[in-house]
Design a protein around this motif. Structure first.
Motif, PDB file in Angstrom:
ATOM      1  N   LEU A   6      -7.682   9.730  -3.610  1.00 31.63           N
ATOM      2  CA  LEU A   6      -9.080   9.313  -3.552  1.00 31.63           C
ATOM      3  C   LEU A   6      -9.689   9.651  -2.199  1.00 31.63           C
ATOM      4  O   LEU A   6     -10.749  10.275  -2.119  1.00 31.63           O
ATOM      5  N   CYS A   7      -9.010   9.237  -1.128  1.00 31.89           N
ATOM      6  CA  CYS A   7      -9.594   9.366   0.210  1.00 31.89           C
ATOM      7  C   CYS A   7      -9.346  10.731   0.837  1.00 31.89           C
ATOM      8  O   CYS A   7     -10.084  11.144   1.741  1.00 31.89           O
TER       9      CYS A   7
ATOM     10  N   CYS B 218     -14.455   6.656   0.908  1.00 34.09           N
ATOM     11  CA  CYS B 218     -13.596   5.736   1.665  1.00 34.09           C
ATOM     12  C   CYS B 218     -14.207   5.400   3.014  1.00 34.09           C
ATOM     13  O   CYS B 218     -13.974   4.320   3.559  1.00 34.09           O
TER      14      CYS B 218
ATOM     15  N   PHE C  14      -4.495  10.143   5.728  1.00 34.50           N
ATOM     16  CA  PHE C  14      -4.058   9.298   4.625  1.00 34.50           C
ATOM     17  C   PHE C  14      -2.657   9.621   4.106  1.00 34.50           C
ATOM     18  O   PHE C  14      -2.217   9.057   3.113  1.00 34.50           O
TER      19      PHE C  14
ATOM     20  N   LEU D 284      -2.940   3.583   3.724  1.00 36.66           N
ATOM     21  CA  LEU D 284      -2.733   2.372   4.513  1.00 36.66           C
ATOM     22  C   LEU D 284      -1.257   2.006   4.410  1.00 36.66           C
ATOM     23  O   LEU D 284      -0.634   2.263   3.390  1.00 36.66           O
TER      24      LEU D 284
ATOM     25  N   PHE E 133       0.815  -1.206   0.000  1.00 35.54           N
ATOM     26  CA  PHE E 133       0.000   0.000   0.000  1.00 35.54           C
ATOM     27  C   PHE E 133       0.854   1.263   0.000  1.00 35.54           C
ATOM     28  O   PHE E 133       0.392   2.333  -0.377  1.00 35.54           O
TER      29      PHE E 133
ATOM     30  N   ILE F 243       0.384   3.285  -5.572  1.00 36.09           N
ATOM     31  CA  ILE F 243      -0.795   2.922  -4.778  1.00 36.09           C
ATOM     32  C   ILE F 243      -1.060   3.970  -3.705  1.00 36.09           C
ATOM     33  O   ILE F 243      -2.202   4.387  -3.483  1.00 36.09           O
ATOM     34  N   HIS F 244      -0.002   4.427  -3.049  1.00 41.30           N
ATOM     35  CA  HIS F 244      -0.166   5.436  -1.999  1.00 41.30           C
ATOM     36  C   HIS F 244      -0.741   6.725  -2.575  1.00 41.30           C
ATOM     37  O   HIS F 244      -1.616   7.368  -1.967  1.00 41.30           O
TER      38      HIS F 244
ATOM     39  N   LEU G  22      -4.485   6.161  -3.241  1.00 39.55           N
ATOM     40  CA  LEU G  22      -5.243   6.120  -1.988  1.00 39.55           C
ATOM     41  C   LEU G  22      -5.382   7.505  -1.369  1.00 39.55           C
ATOM     42  O   LEU G  22      -6.462   7.908  -0.940  1.00 39.55           O
ATOM     43  N   TYR G  23      -4.247   8.219  -1.319  1.00 38.58           N
ATOM     44  CA  TYR G  23      -4.301   9.552  -0.705  1.00 38.58           C
ATOM     45  C   TYR G  23      -5.237  10.476  -1.474  1.00 38.58           C
ATOM     46  O   TYR G  23      -6.058  11.184  -0.885  1.00 38.58           O
TER      47      TYR G  23
END
Length: 491
Positions: free
Chosen positions: A336-337, A345, A368, A372, A324, A329-330, A333-334
């Motif tokens: 998006l969330c 999320c 974030f 994760l 993650f 990927i990080h 994620l950051y």
């Protein structure tokens, strides 16, 4: 074909248009510049979140029904380990898998650099650097384990205290790290404890952000990621407990933690007996994982059925890492969330961990930066192996041949939970579909009689609530009050 390719670029285009992150609690997100287009797009985002919010009743129905198929899949899971003996053999520990993982790592690093240039991800939250922002003193140290992993340890305390009532150590939970218990800012567990003149130490497990160093191995090698909860308990915890002891001279430490902090503790005590328990006065654990047989999360139960595929993918793609914190990927994620729609999320967490409103999603832009985190595939598979096996806790099962090589026996050794004699206060989370209260209670009952200090169910919280709670008093209050009572009585 061209039309299709253009549409494939839409998610990236949306990220670019969205620009700077939203404000959390009225504060700009740390260190990030706001896009020039933000003034145009923010009103649009303000419309989108309520629209997504209309889905809330649907999500609640889904999460309410999810435990039913989750329990059914969990019952099937123990019988689906078909390829594991082959996958755990030397077939997945050779130059081909290292080469394939190196290619993927290199490609994603390039993509991550491009993504970060367009939409910068803020620096990781470091407890020693965040603490002064909230009026506390922060310190950082490195501890090296006996097998070479270099772990970051952080100390947080109040500079106004003339003395400290207790030394508190807090290991990280699943997919989190040493910053996890500062996510709620001034209401965080760390700052609440420090405010009451406790000397708080945040620990690290290998593989997490602050535990990716090694005296010999690179974190892009499969050997680096060849670990699971056993290694956290047998190597990582003892090294850090000894370090804190040398710094504080305390043999009355208080151990706080969530989920896998309990697993690591049980492994440590099973292997080392009283050697390190003698430094602990008591533990205060939220949803500690010992037994995990009754898991009801449909997502994790599905992973338990498909864990052979997870093993193969981990070896062939990312050096046995659940990556993650991979740059690409990080970044996804950051953004998006933290940038686009934190509430989306929020719904994902509802489905993953259980239906609970105790998730403070307006703080996601702050959180974030660290969520994760990455861990090894074997760590995830260790828990997945327990699904459907009631009152079962053992070493990792590599299959008969690999077990014989590693353990000198064809079946893994059971963990003696009764080896834990330090007083334990367990707080089961009533809305959790992963670490369900029945498993937590069964683990509590398996402790030595002297270790059964108290057991309580906190009904409205799920497995992620310990990090994201809206009502922090409801989840942290019982443990802090218990700590204060223990200190008052000299326990």
């Amino acid at each position: 074909m061209l039309f299709f390719k253009l549409w494939a670029l839409m998610p990236l285009a949306l990220l670019i248009v969205i620009g700077g992150p939203p404000h959390a609690n009225g504060e700009p997100q740390l260190g990030s510049a706001v896009s020039p287009l933000a003034s145009i797009v923010n009103p649009v985002r303000g419309i989108l979140d309520p629209v997504v919010g209309v889905l809330s009743p649907v999500v609640e129905v889904v999460t309410g029904l999810a435990p039913i198929p989750g329990a059914l899949l969990g019952a099937v899971a123990p019988h689906t380990d078909v390829l594991n003996p082959l996958l755990q053999s030397a077939l997945l520990q050779n130059n081909i898998t290292q080469f394939s993982s190196d290619i993927v790592t290199s490609l994603t690093a390039v993509v991550g650099l491009v993504a970060n240039a367009l939409l910068p991800v803020p620096p990781y939250l470091r407890p020693d650097q965040e603490a002064p922002k909230f009026g506390f003193v922060g310190e950082a140290y490195n501890v090296t384990t006996s097998d070479g992993y270099i772990l970051g340890v952080f100390r947080v305390r109040s500079g106004t205290c003339r003395s400290y009532r207790s030394v508190v150590i807090i290991p990280p939970g699943v997919l989190s790290n040493a910053a996890s218990f500062i996510f709620l800012k001034e209401n965080s567990l760390v700052y609440r404890l420090a405010r009451e003149c406790n000397d708080v130490w945040l620990l690290t497990f290998r593989g997490y952000i602050f535990g990716r160093g090694h005296t010999r191995l690179s974190d892009t090698s499969s050997e680096f990621w060849d670990y699971y909860q056993y290694h956290w308990g047998v190597y990582d915890l003892p090294a850090q407990i000894e370090f804190v002891y040398r710094k504080t001279n305390s043999t009355r430490m208080r151990y706080f933690g969530v989920d896998q902090s309990g697993t690591a503790l049980l492994f440590m005590n099973h292997v080392h007996g009283q050697r390190y328990q003698r430094f602990l006065a008591a533990t205060y654990l939220f949803a500690p994982i010992g037994y995990l047989g009754r898991l009801k999360s449909v997502v994790f139960a599905t992973l338990a059925v498909l864990r052979d595929g997870l093993t193969a993918a981990g070896a062939l793609v990312l050096h046995n890492e659940v990556a993650f914190m991979n740059p690409t990927i990080h970044s996804v994620l950051y953004n998006l969330c933290g940038r686009i729609s934190p509430i989306t999320c929020y719904y994902i967490f509802q489905i993953l961990a259980g239906n609970s409103r105790e998730i403070n999603y307006p703080l996601f832009p702050y959180m974030f930066a660290n969520l994760l985190d990455s861990i090894s595939v074997t760590t995830i598979n260790y828990y997945l192996q327990q699904v459907g096996k009631i009152n079962y806790m053992a070493y990792f099962d590599y299959g008969p041949a690999e077990n014989l090589r590693r353990y000198n026996r064809t079946t893994p050794e059971n963990v003696n939970i009764a080896a834990t004699t330090v007083p334990c206060n367990f707080y089961a989370l009533g809305s959790d579909s992963v670490t369900v209260p029945e498993d937590v209670l069964a683990t509590y009952r398996a402790l030595a009689p002297s270790a059964r200090a108290s057991f309580q169910v906190l009904d409205k919280y799920s497995g992620v609530s310990g990090l994201f709670a809206v009502d922090t008093e409801g989840i942290y209050g019982p443990a802090i009050r218990r700590l204060n009572a223990d200190l008052a009585s000299g326990a």
